[in-house]
Design a protein around this motif. Structure first.
Motif, short mmCIF file in Angstrom:
data_model
loop_
_atom_site.label_atom_id
_atom_site.label_comp_id
_atom_site.label_asym_id
_atom_site.label_seq_id
_atom_site.Cartn_x
_atom_site.Cartn_y
_atom_site.Cartn_z
N TRP A 44 -3.95 -3.96 3.15
CA TRP A 44 -3.23 -4.91 3.67
C TRP A 44 -2.03 -4.89 3.07
O TRP A 44 -0.99 -5.14 3.36
N GLN A 45 -1.98 -4.85 1.46
CA GLN A 45 -0.77 -4.83 0.88
C GLN A 45 0.11 -3.75 1.15
O GLN A 45 1.31 -3.79 1.08
N ALA A 46 -0.62 -2.46 1.25
CA ALA A 46 0.23 -1.18 1.34
C ALA A 46 1.07 -1.50 2.76
O ALA A 46 2.34 -1.28 2.89
N LEU A 47 0.25 -1.90 3.79
CA LEU A 47 0.92 -2.13 5.21
C LEU A 47 2.04 -3.05 5.25
O LEU A 47 3.24 -3.08 5.59
N SER A 48 1.76 -4.03 4.21
CA SER A 48 2.71 -5.26 4.11
C SER A 48 4.19 -4.74 3.39
O SER A 48 5.19 -5.13 4.09
N ASP A 49 3.85 -3.93 2.32
CA ASP A 49 5.03 -3.47 1.69
C ASP A 49 5.79 -2.47 2.44
O ASP A 49 6.88 -2.54 2.46
N ALA A 50 5.03 -1.62 3.46
CA ALA A 50 5.69 -0.81 4.23
C ALA A 50 6.80 -1.35 5.32
O ALA A 50 7.68 -1.04 5.78
N ARG A 51 5.91 -2.54 5.73
CA ARG A 51 6.59 -3.42 6.92
C ARG A 51 7.91 -4.03 6.34
O ARG A 51 8.86 -3.83 6.92
N LYS A 52 7.81 -4.35 5.05
CA LYS A 52 8.92 -5.26 4.43
C LYS A 52 10.14 -4.11 4.06
O LYS A 52 11.43 -4.19 4.31
#
Length: 55
Positions: A44-52
């Motif tokens: 979830w952190q990797a996906l959140s970072d990618a979205r940002k």
């Protein structure tokens, strides 16, 4: 995961990703020991970072 002491299969006791890291706690019933393993960044952190990054 195998126990470092006796080599038996350990039981997954807990999985926590609330810190942004994939932390897992394993328990060996033979040795009666727990071990915490850091498997790196949580999905979830990797996906959140990618979205940002895309914004």
């Amino acid at each position: 995961m195998k126990c470092e002491t006796c080599g038996k299969q350990m039981r997954l006791d807990d999985k926590d990703t609330s810190s942004g890291r994939d932390m897992r706690t394993y328990y060996c019933e033979q040795c009666e020991k727990s071990c915490i393993v850091d498997n790196g960044i949580a999905l979830w952190q990797a996906l959140s970072d990618a979205r940002k990054f895309d914004e």
